[in-house]
Design an enzyme around this catalytic site. Structure first.
Site, PDB file in Angstrom:
ATOM      1  N   HIS A 105      -3.742  -9.088   3.635  1.00 23.76           N
ATOM      2  CA  HIS A 105      -5.191  -9.159   3.830  1.00 23.76           C
ATOM      3  C   HIS A 105      -5.509 -10.037   5.036  1.00 23.76           C
ATOM      4  CE1 HIS A 105      -6.173  -8.209  -0.660  1.00 23.76           C
ATOM      5  NE2 HIS A 105      -5.957  -7.118   0.060  1.00 23.76           N
ATOM      6  N   ARG A 163      -0.539  -2.260  -6.941  1.00 21.89           N
ATOM      7  CA  ARG A 163      -0.828  -3.334  -5.963  1.00 21.89           C
ATOM      8  C   ARG A 163      -1.734  -4.382  -6.611  1.00 21.89           C
ATOM      9  NH1 ARG A 163      -1.209  -4.530  -0.370  1.00 21.89           N
ATOM     10  NH2 ARG A 163      -3.281  -5.059   0.411  1.00 21.89           N
ATOM     11  N   ARG A 166       0.869  -1.170   0.000  1.00 18.94           N
ATOM     12  CA  ARG A 166       0.000   0.000   0.000  1.00 18.94           C
ATOM     13  C   ARG A 166       0.911   1.227   0.000  1.00 18.94           C
ATOM     14  NH1 ARG A 166      -1.962  -3.570   4.030  1.00 18.94           N
ATOM     15  NH2 ARG A 166      -4.045  -4.417   3.579  1.00 18.94           N
ATOM     16  N   LYS A 212      -1.586  -2.522   8.003  1.00 21.89           N
ATOM     17  CA  LYS A 212      -2.789  -2.053   8.688  1.00 21.89           C
ATOM     18  C   LYS A 212      -2.915  -2.729  10.046  1.00 21.89           C
ATOM     19  CE  LYS A 212      -6.002  -0.635   5.037  1.00 21.89           C
ATOM     20  NZ  LYS A 212      -7.306  -0.901   4.416  1.00 21.89           N
ATOM     21  N   HIS A 265      -2.181   2.125  -5.962  1.00 18.21           N
ATOM     22  CA  HIS A 265      -2.997   0.944  -5.675  1.00 18.21           C
ATOM     23  C   HIS A 265      -3.212   0.094  -6.932  1.00 18.21           C
ATOM     24  CE1 HIS A 265      -4.964  -0.657  -2.117  1.00 18.21           C
ATOM     25  NE2 HIS A 265      -5.879  -1.172  -2.905  1.00 18.21           N
ATOM     26  N   TYR A 290      -9.488 -10.937  -7.025  1.00 17.82           N
ATOM     27  CA  TYR A 290      -8.589 -11.058  -8.167  1.00 17.82           C
ATOM     28  C   TYR A 290      -8.828 -12.340  -8.974  1.00 17.82           C
ATOM     29  CZ  TYR A 290      -6.059  -7.475  -5.584  1.00 17.82           C
ATOM     30  OH  TYR A 290      -5.718  -6.333  -4.916  1.00 17.82           O
TER      31      TYR A 290
END
Length: 311
Positions: free
Chosen positions: A282, A259, A160, A184, A256, A291
């Site tokens: 994730h 990414r 990110r 995150k 992004h 995806y």
């Protein structure tokens, strides 16, 4: 039982997010922004003295209705997208969880339903577009060399943009081709450097004359050789957009987008979903599954073999 109103408890919640949960300043700032909207709406409805225990599903419904009709406050004045409405409601859910954790009677968080997200096309670059973008910077200049290293790192790691600009030089291990990242929720993970990314990063770092700890620094506005400044997320966004324009990409990529391109590239070439999930950071594999519909070679082969239009 506390007699504090919702408006009075919101600052307590923000302090809790910062001190006890250890959330990033950006996340706390976002919660502040979204809950300020709730506070403003409650006040406009004459509900500034509403306590959590008196919060009803009907009030939540009225707030959802307000968000669905609220116009964006930029020049477009368009209604809020459902994904944006969700941000406001997720903040309300987090606030309710905080109240319950503190023993304050209120609605369960799952009683705040989220609108279904509008399907969004997944924007990524194919291999030819990636090659053109990576080759765009003029590496004979110090800014071009830095930009090449940035683009290569984004595509090699799937970071990110906030993770990228937070990197320090010491986070790179060129012996193992690994990069230590704090993602995150302050969750650590390891991402990996491709041969190409490693090459350009090493050349970029060798060209650096400052002693700043940041991996990527800006050159303009530096007061002295030792006053390098960490690049911001906005600066990286501008860098990607600038080089995309230079090579005439129809797709307007952001960091992004790279990414997304990283993830699709891995899956197209046979990587398993769980591994890609780990590399992207994730929490839920369902997030990574967005995806699969563009990378499933098997489905393409089935269509080619069995669809009558291919005869």
């Amino acid at each position: 039982m506390t007699k504090k109103t919702i408006l009075e408890l919101i600052p307590d919640f923000l302090d809790y997010c910062q001190v006890e949960k250890g959330l990033s300043p950006l996340t706390v700032r976002n919660y502040h922004f979204y809950l300020a909207e709730l506070a403003q709406w409650l006040t406009s409805q004459g509900l500034e003295n509403l306590t959590p225990s008196r919060l009803s599903p009907e009030t939540i419904w009225d707030y959802r209705l307000y968000l669905s009709r609220r116009k964006s406050r930029n020049k477009s004045q368009k209604p809020l997208k459902r994904v944006t409405q969700n941000y406001f409601l997720v903040a309300v859910r987090a606030f309710l969880k905080f109240c319950l954790k503190r023993g304050i009677k209120t609605l369960a968080a799952d009683q705040v339903e989220l609108p279904k997200k509008e399907p969004r096309p997944l924007k990524f670059l194919d291999s030819e577009q990636v090659e053109r973008l990576l080759a765009a910077p003029d590496v004979l200049t110090k800014t071009g060399l830095r930009d090449r290293a940035i683009l290569e790192t984004l595509f090699s790691t799937g970071l990110r943009v906030a993770e990228l600009v937070s990197l320090n030089k010491e986070d790179l291990n060129f012996n193992t081709d690994e990069v230590a990242v704090i993602g995150k929720g302050n969750k650590p993970r390891v991402v990996f450097l491709s041969t190409s990314a490693k090459k350009w990063l090493q050349e970029y770092l060798e060209s650096r004359e400052d002693s700043d700890s940041a991996l990527f620094v800006q050159y303009k506005g530096r007061k002295s050789a030792d006053a390098g400044l960490r690049l911001t997320t906005r600066s990286v966004e501008r860098i990607v957009a600038k080089h995309a324009r230079a090579v005439g990409l129809v797709v307007k990529p952001t960091p992004h987008t790279l990414r997304h391109s990283f993830a699709t590239d891995l899956l197209i070439h046979g990587a398993d979903l769980r591994s890609v999930q780990e590399m992207l950071g994730h929490t839920n594999v369902a997030t990574t599954q967005i995806y699969t519909h563009v990378t499933n070679k098997q489905l393409k082969e089935v269509h080619k073999a069995f669809h009558s239009g291919n005869e």
